[in-house]
Structure formats: C-alpha cells, structure tokens
Write an enzyme that holds these catalytic residues in place. Structure first.
Site, mmCIF file in Angstrom:
data_model
loop_
_atom_site.group_PDB
_atom_site.id
_atom_site.type_symbol
_atom_site.label_atom_id
_atom_site.label_comp_id
_atom_site.label_asym_id
_atom_site.label_seq_id
_atom_site.Cartn_x
_atom_site.Cartn_y
_atom_site.Cartn_z
ATOM 1 N N SER A 9 0.840 -1.199 0.000
ATOM 2 C CA SER A 9 0.000 0.000 0.000
ATOM 3 C C SER A 9 0.874 1.248 0.000
ATOM 4 C CB SER A 9 -0.909 -0.001 1.232
ATOM 5 O OG SER A 9 -1.557 1.241 1.324
ATOM 6 N N HIS A 33 -1.319 -1.145 -4.337
ATOM 7 C CA HIS A 33 -2.577 -0.742 -3.698
ATOM 8 C C HIS A 33 -2.561 0.769 -3.450
ATOM 9 C CE1 HIS A 33 -6.128 -1.667 -1.161
ATOM 10 N NE2 HIS A 33 -5.669 -0.713 -0.358
ATOM 11 N N ASP A 35 -4.706 3.863 -1.863
ATOM 12 C CA ASP A 35 -5.831 4.251 -1.002
ATOM 13 C C ASP A 35 -6.272 5.671 -1.317
ATOM 14 O OD1 ASP A 35 -6.170 1.994 0.787
ATOM 15 O OD2 ASP A 35 -4.176 2.481 1.547
ATOM 16 N N MET A 37 -8.706 8.596 0.006
ATOM 17 C CA MET A 37 -9.515 9.022 1.165
ATOM 18 C C MET A 37 -9.967 10.457 0.954
ATOM 19 S SD MET A 37 -7.078 7.598 4.175
ATOM 20 C CE MET A 37 -6.475 5.910 4.181
ATOM 21 N N HIS A 67 -8.414 1.566 -4.048
ATOM 22 C CA HIS A 67 -9.358 1.374 -2.945
ATOM 23 C C HIS A 67 -9.982 2.718 -2.593
ATOM 24 C CE1 HIS A 67 -9.682 0.221 1.639
ATOM 25 N NE2 HIS A 67 -10.863 0.414 1.083
ATOM 26 N N MET A 69 -12.110 5.080 -0.536
ATOM 27 C CA MET A 69 -12.778 5.310 0.753
ATOM 28 C C MET A 69 -13.392 6.704 0.652
ATOM 29 S SD MET A 69 -9.809 3.676 3.141
ATOM 30 C CE MET A 69 -8.637 3.646 1.798
ATOM 31 N N MET A 139 -11.713 -5.212 5.436
ATOM 32 C CA MET A 139 -10.898 -4.276 6.212
ATOM 33 C C MET A 139 -10.625 -4.909 7.571
ATOM 34 S SD MET A 139 -10.214 -1.401 4.532
ATOM 35 C CE MET A 139 -9.217 -0.918 5.918
ATOM 36 N N GLY A 144 -8.867 4.414 7.162
ATOM 37 C CA GLY A 144 -8.489 5.816 7.351
ATOM 38 C C GLY A 144 -7.031 6.021 7.696
ATOM 39 N N ASP A 177 -6.952 -6.069 4.226
ATOM 40 C CA ASP A 177 -6.288 -4.767 4.213
ATOM 41 C C ASP A 177 -6.245 -4.182 5.622
ATOM 42 O OD1 ASP A 177 -5.252 -2.293 3.576
ATOM 43 O OD2 ASP A 177 -6.980 -1.638 2.387
HETATM 44 C C1 DX5 Z 1 -6.255 1.839 5.667
HETATM 45 C C2 DX5 Z 1 -5.818 1.510 4.256
HETATM 46 C C3 DX5 Z 1 -4.713 0.523 4.121
HETATM 47 C C4 DX5 Z 1 -3.415 0.930 4.782
HETATM 48 C C5 DX5 Z 1 -2.873 -0.295 5.451
HETATM 49 O O1 DX5 Z 1 -7.422 2.605 5.631
HETATM 50 O O2 DX5 Z 1 -6.897 1.028 3.487
HETATM 51 O O3 DX5 Z 1 -4.483 0.159 2.770
HETATM 52 O O4 DX5 Z 1 -2.456 1.425 3.901
HETATM 53 O O5 DX5 Z 1 -1.785 0.076 6.209
HETATM 54 P P1 DX5 Z 1 -1.078 -0.896 7.223
HETATM 55 O O6 DX5 Z 1 -0.614 -2.098 6.440
HETATM 56 O O7 DX5 Z 1 0.032 -0.074 7.758
HETATM 57 O O8 DX5 Z 1 -2.101 -1.273 8.261
HETATM 58 ZN ZN ZN Z 2 -6.574 0.099 1.371
#
Ligand code: DX5
Ligand code: ZN
Length: 221
Positions: A9, A33, A35, A37, A67, A69, A139, A144, A177
């Site tokens: 990620s 990956h 993210d 947000m 992904h 969010m 999740m 977040g 994730d």
């Molecule tokens: C959290 C994200 C993840 C995040 C995971 O909301 O969706 O993809 O990057 O990070 P780690 O592996 O550090 O928990």
């Molecule tokens: Zn993610």
C-alpha cells in the site's frame, strides 16, 4: 499450490517520493494498492485522481488496485473510471443504495470491481451482489489510517467468503487490508486470502523489496 498475491500500500510510502517507493519494491510486488480518502467517508485524506492517473501511466504493465474510501460516488467514481486502473474497490457502507449500480458502472467500463467491508459490516449485507464482484476486500482495521492493529475476527469473514464462493460458484478474490505484519501474514494466507495488502510492514522496512521476497517464500505452502 495456492498463490497469495502481495499488494504493497503506497499510503505508507514517502508521499514526496512515490516513484522511489515503487522502485524500492524491486518488482517483488504483485499489485500496487492505492488508497483514496476524501476526508468525509474517513477522517483522513490521501491521494487523488491525478496520482492514480500518473501511476497508471507510468506503470502500464502493473496491476493498479484502487481502494476508494469516499462518499459522493456519483461525482467521484466516474473520475477514477476514466483513469482505467486494473481494479476499483468501493465500500458497501458508502451510499449503499448505489452499490449495485456503481459495481455495474465499473464493470461496464472494462475494469474489475471490488466491494470493501468495514470491520463492523457483516458479509450478509453484500450477499445479493457477490455474483458481480471480482474481489471482496475485508478491512482488518478501521479505514483511514495505516499502522493500526489487526482485528483478529476479520479472518472469520474471510472463511465465510471462502465457503460462500464454493457453494455458489462465485469467482471473486478475497483481499485483506490493514494491520498485516510478519507475525500474522502466514495465518492470514492460510485462512484463504488471495490478496494481502501491507503498508507499514513493507515501507517501514529498510529494504521493502527484500521483505516482499522473503514473505513470498513464506507464503508457499
Ligand atoms: C487503511 C488503508 C490501508 C493501509 C494499510 O485505511 O486502506 O491500505 O495502507 O496500512 P497498514 O498495512 O500499515 O495497516
Ligand atoms: Zn486500502
């Protein structure tokens, strides 16, 4: 032999040097990956459409796993569809009434579609659209933030999805994730995950590429 895919990620990479972050993986990743947000669906902001577009342009042969969010799917989803990543995952909890239509919108654009579930959301909430899903993302932390602790009963949902897939002949992949580390990654793969996202475990490492190579070996069973 099962193959578990590793999806680092980029949230945990240096935001001022994402290209360097990708290089540090030394091609030992399966998916990247990303993210997204919006500061509304989750209490944080991360990358936007331009970063997704730049990543897809720079790495046309890589599998880009986006992904989302976000809220306001009707406005924001088309922007990401335009970018044409390999996969777009949307949350079941955001604008539930649009879930079916949004999955169809992604699919009709020739992009793989995923459904993400927050820790409190049961698998049964998405049973009626599982036939459409190319992937279900569980999740294992509250979305977040990176670097949180893995919520153990997330693996019960993984096992439930494995059996639902078998009984109904569905074809989705199962992705986990959040909170993945050296100590839990083998158990996560053994529970039936096909794709494992890892942020801090990869990028807080002196040599992210070597970490991925080492973990890949450990996941052969
Ligand atoms: C959290 C994200 C993840 C995040 C995971 O909301 O969706 O993809 O990057 O990070 P780690 O592996 O550090 O928990
Ligand atoms: Zn993610």
């Amino acid at each position: 032999m099962r193959k578990t895919l590793l999806a680092p990620s980029l949230l945990a990479a240096d935001p001022l040097n994402l290209a360097g972050g990708v290089e540090s993986l030394r091609n030992n990743y399966d998916w990247l990956h990303l993210d997204i947000m919006d500061g509304h669906f989750v209490r944080n902001m991360s990358f936007g459409v331009d970063t997704a577009a730049a990543l897809c342009k720079k790495l046309p042969d890589s599998f880009i796993d986006v992904h989302l969010m976000i809220d306001r799917l009707e406005v924001i989803l088309p922007l990401f569809i335009k970018v044409k990543p390999s996969l777009i995952t949307i949350h079941a909890e955001t604008e539930y009434h649009l879930l079916h239509a949004s999955l169809m919108q992604i699919k009709n654009a020739g992009i793989k579609c995923g459904i993400a579930l927050c820790p409190a959301t049961p698998v049964r909430n998405i049973e009626s659209v599982l036939n459409l899903a190319d992937l279900v993302l569980i999740m294992s932390v509250t979305p977040g933030l990176g670097g949180q602790k893995f919520i153990d009963n997330s693996l019960d949902k993984v096992r439930e999805l494995v059996s639902l897939r078998e009984v109904n002949k569905f074809s989705y992949l199962i992705e986990i994730d959040g909170g993945v580390n050296d100590n839990n990654i083998v158990d996560i793969a053994k529970a039936g995950c096909d794709v494992i996202v890892a942020g801090s475990a990869v990028f807080n490492n002196d040599d992210p590429g070597e970490w991925l190579a080492k973990v890949k070996e450990a996941l052969i069973f």
